[in-house]
Design a protein around this motif. Structure first.
Motif, PDB file in Angstrom:
ATOM      1  N   TRP A   1       9.110 -13.244  -8.069  1.00  0.00           N
ATOM      2  CA  TRP A   1       8.041 -13.173  -9.061  1.00  0.00           C
ATOM      3  C   TRP A   1       7.143 -11.947  -8.932  1.00  0.00           C
ATOM      4  O   TRP A   1       6.633 -11.444  -9.933  1.00  0.00           O
ATOM      5  N   LEU A   2       6.924 -11.470  -7.707  1.00  0.00           N
ATOM      6  CA  LEU A   2       5.950 -10.402  -7.501  1.00  0.00           C
ATOM      7  C   LEU A   2       6.580  -9.021  -7.364  1.00  0.00           C
ATOM      8  O   LEU A   2       6.098  -8.048  -7.979  1.00  0.00           O
ATOM      9  N   LEU A   3       7.618  -8.893  -6.562  1.00  0.00           N
ATOM     10  CA  LEU A   3       8.199  -7.574  -6.317  1.00  0.00           C
ATOM     11  C   LEU A   3       8.721  -6.893  -7.577  1.00  0.00           C
ATOM     12  O   LEU A   3       8.646  -5.648  -7.678  1.00  0.00           O
ATOM     13  N   PRO A   4       9.271  -7.641  -8.558  1.00  0.00           N
ATOM     14  CA  PRO A   4       9.709  -6.951  -9.790  1.00  0.00           C
ATOM     15  C   PRO A   4       8.574  -6.257 -10.536  1.00  0.00           C
ATOM     16  O   PRO A   4       8.827  -5.366 -11.363  1.00  0.00           O
ATOM     17  N   LEU A   5       7.334  -6.622 -10.242  1.00  0.00           N
ATOM     18  CA  LEU A   5       6.196  -5.991 -10.906  1.00  0.00           C
ATOM     19  C   LEU A   5       5.826  -4.651 -10.285  1.00  0.00           C
ATOM     20  O   LEU A   5       5.070  -3.869 -10.872  1.00  0.00           O
ATOM     21  N   VAL A   6       6.367  -4.353  -9.077  1.00  0.00           N
ATOM     22  CA  VAL A   6       6.067  -3.091  -8.394  1.00  0.00           C
ATOM     23  C   VAL A   6       6.918  -1.988  -9.017  1.00  0.00           C
ATOM     24  O   VAL A   6       8.142  -2.124  -9.126  1.00  0.00           O
ATOM     25  N   PRO A   7       6.320  -0.861  -9.411  1.00  0.00           N
ATOM     26  CA  PRO A   7       7.040   0.148 -10.213  1.00  0.00           C
ATOM     27  C   PRO A   7       8.090   0.965  -9.470  1.00  0.00           C
ATOM     28  O   PRO A   7       9.192   1.149  -9.965  1.00  0.00           O
ATOM     29  N   THR A   8       7.793   1.502  -8.286  1.00  0.00           N
ATOM     30  CA  THR A   8       8.715   2.448  -7.643  1.00  0.00           C
ATOM     31  C   THR A   8       9.362   1.836  -6.413  1.00  0.00           C
ATOM     32  O   THR A   8       8.881   0.842  -5.848  1.00  0.00           O
ATOM     33  N   MET A   9      10.479   2.453  -5.973  1.00  0.00           N
ATOM     34  CA  MET A   9      11.223   1.944  -4.826  1.00  0.00           C
ATOM     35  C   MET A   9      10.394   2.036  -3.545  1.00  0.00           C
ATOM     36  O   MET A   9      10.440   1.128  -2.708  1.00  0.00           O
ATOM     37  N   VAL A  10       9.669   3.138  -3.387  1.00  0.00           N
ATOM     38  CA  VAL A  10       8.845   3.301  -2.187  1.00  0.00           C
ATOM     39  C   VAL A  10       7.794   2.208  -2.115  1.00  0.00           C
ATOM     40  O   VAL A  10       7.581   1.586  -1.068  1.00  0.00           O
ATOM     41  N   LEU A  11       7.144   1.965  -3.232  1.00  0.00           N
ATOM     42  CA  LEU A  11       6.134   0.909  -3.269  1.00  0.00           C
ATOM     43  C   LEU A  11       6.759  -0.471  -3.069  1.00  0.00           C
ATOM     44  O   LEU A  11       6.146  -1.377  -2.500  1.00  0.00           O
ATOM     45  N   LYS A  12       8.015  -0.634  -3.555  1.00  0.00           N
ATOM     46  CA  LYS A  12       8.710  -1.909  -3.340  1.00  0.00           C
ATOM     47  C   LYS A  12       8.953  -2.155  -1.848  1.00  0.00           C
ATOM     48  O   LYS A  12       8.839  -3.287  -1.365  1.00  0.00           O
ATOM     49  N   LEU A  13       9.293  -1.098  -1.118  1.00  0.00           N
ATOM     50  CA  LEU A  13       9.512  -1.240   0.324  1.00  0.00           C
ATOM     51  C   LEU A  13       8.216  -1.612   1.030  1.00  0.00           C
ATOM     52  O   LEU A  13       8.199  -2.452   1.929  1.00  0.00           O
ATOM     53  N   VAL A  14       7.133  -0.959   0.630  1.00  0.00           N
ATOM     54  CA  VAL A  14       5.837  -1.269   1.216  1.00  0.00           C
ATOM     55  C   VAL A  14       5.432  -2.699   0.888  1.00  0.00           C
ATOM     56  O   VAL A  14       5.013  -3.470   1.747  1.00  0.00           O
ATOM     57  N   ALA A  15       5.574  -3.047  -0.402  1.00  0.00           N
ATOM     58  CA  ALA A  15       5.216  -4.402  -0.825  1.00  0.00           C
ATOM     59  C   ALA A  15       6.117  -5.434  -0.158  1.00  0.00           C
ATOM     60  O   ALA A  15       5.664  -6.529   0.208  1.00  0.00           O
ATOM     61  N   GLY A  16       7.396  -5.104   0.039  1.00  0.00           N
ATOM     62  CA  GLY A  16       8.322  -6.019   0.708  1.00  0.00           C
ATOM     63  C   GLY A  16       7.930  -6.259   2.152  1.00  0.00           C
ATOM     64  O   GLY A  16       8.026  -7.388   2.663  1.00  0.00           O
ATOM     65  N   THR A  17       7.492  -5.197   2.821  1.00  0.00           N
ATOM     66  CA  THR A  17       7.051  -5.341   4.209  1.00  0.00           C
ATOM     67  C   THR A  17       5.811  -6.220   4.305  1.00  0.00           C
ATOM     68  O   THR A  17       5.703  -7.071   5.188  1.00  0.00           O
ATOM     69  N   VAL A  18       4.887  -5.999   3.363  1.00  0.00           N
ATOM     70  CA  VAL A  18       3.679  -6.846   3.328  1.00  0.00           C
ATOM     71  C   VAL A  18       4.058  -8.296   3.066  1.00  0.00           C
ATOM     72  O   VAL A  18       3.529  -9.212   3.696  1.00  0.00           O
ATOM     73  N   LEU A  19       5.016  -8.502   2.159  1.00  0.00           N
ATOM     74  CA  LEU A  19       5.469  -9.854   1.851  1.00  0.00           C
ATOM     75  C   LEU A  19       6.139 -10.496   3.058  1.00  0.00           C
ATOM     76  O   LEU A  19       5.961 -11.695   3.319  1.00  0.00           O
ATOM     77  N   LEU A  20       6.907  -9.701   3.812  1.00  0.00           N
ATOM     78  CA  LEU A  20       7.581 -10.204   5.009  1.00  0.00           C
ATOM     79  C   LEU A  20       6.573 -10.737   6.023  1.00  0.00           C
ATOM     80  O   LEU A  20       6.717 -11.855   6.555  1.00  0.00           O
ATOM     81  N   VAL A  21       5.543  -9.949   6.285  1.00  0.00           N
ATOM     82  CA  VAL A  21       4.523 -10.344   7.258  1.00  0.00           C
ATOM     83  C   VAL A  21       3.678 -11.499   6.730  1.00  0.00           C
ATOM     84  O   VAL A  21       3.371 -12.456   7.448  1.00  0.00           O
ATOM     85  N   ALA A  22       3.303 -11.409   5.448  1.00  0.00           N
ATOM     86  CA  ALA A  22       2.451 -12.437   4.856  1.00  0.00           C
ATOM     87  C   ALA A  22       3.157 -13.786   4.825  1.00  0.00           C
ATOM     88  O   ALA A  22       2.532 -14.834   5.065  1.00  0.00           O
TER      89      ALA A  22
END
Length: 214
Positions: A95-116
């Protein structure tokens, strides 16, 4: 379905998917009897750790207690922790990661999601296992020597060198034990007596009249 499978197999949920697969395999082995899930725990008795033991196992045990994950086998706590973290990460990835525009930001957001996901899973799991703790209470058996010095009540008509039975009051059911006493004595049904020693060979207790006990 495509979005769901993409979230399950994509970063960061894929990490939890692998861990969940390990958990599933473990429980399959437990069901068929190849592993004992109740014995695969961590002793979280902190008395030894408080004396200065800084071993890795002691640190893990301390964290388990601090996070409220004690009281159940370690395998149960870890399984629930992985399941909750996987669910949170999967929902975030779908639901959330598809809203992130770029691949770099997706990796950052994915890491935050992993920890969270792991951080949120800890308190959620602690709440989930509270109702389960009563199912894994360990009861320590009373040793024979532990009864020495306690008061018992005679349940047979007489007590002599050969025969005699008595009850020791315990929380829950009373203990019925074999007793003996040298004759003559004043012991009879209903008499209170003091347990003096335990004979391991004969598996019985020596008792003496304790007239002052009402």
């Amino acid at each position: 379905m495509g979005d769901f499978m993409g979230a399950v197999t994509g970063y960061p949920t894929a990490i939890y998917t692998v861990l969940l697969g390990v958990v599933v395999i473990y429980w399959v082995l437990a069901v068929v009897g190849m592993v004992d899930f109740e014995s695969s725990g961590i002793d979280v008795d902190l008395q030894t750790h408080a004396d200065g033991d800084t071993s890795d196992m002691g640190q893990i045990a301390s964290y388990v207690v601090a996070f409220g994950l004690n009281g159940v086998p370690f395998s149960v706590a870890v399984s629930l922790l992985v399941l909750v973290a996987w669910t949170l990460s999967c929902l975030g990835g779908e639901w959330l990661l598809p809203l992130v525009p770029t691949m770099v930001l997706k990796l950052v957001a994915g890491t935050v999601l992993l920890v969270a996901s792991a951080a949120i899973a800890i308190p959620v799991t602690a709440v989930a296992i509270r109702p389960l703790k009563g199912l894994f209470v360990s009861h320590t058996a009373v040793s024979n020597a532990a009864l020495v010095g306690q008061v018992c009540r005679v349940v047979t008509g007489t007590v002599n060198e050969k025969d005699g039975r008595a009850e020791v009051a315990r929380r829950g059911a009373s203990l019925n034990i074999r007793v003996w006493a040298p004759t003559p004595n004043s012991l009879k049904r209903g008499s209170h007596a003091l347990i003096l020693e335990y004979d391991e060979v004969a598996a019985r207790y020596l008792i003496a009249a304790h007239e002052d006990i009402v």
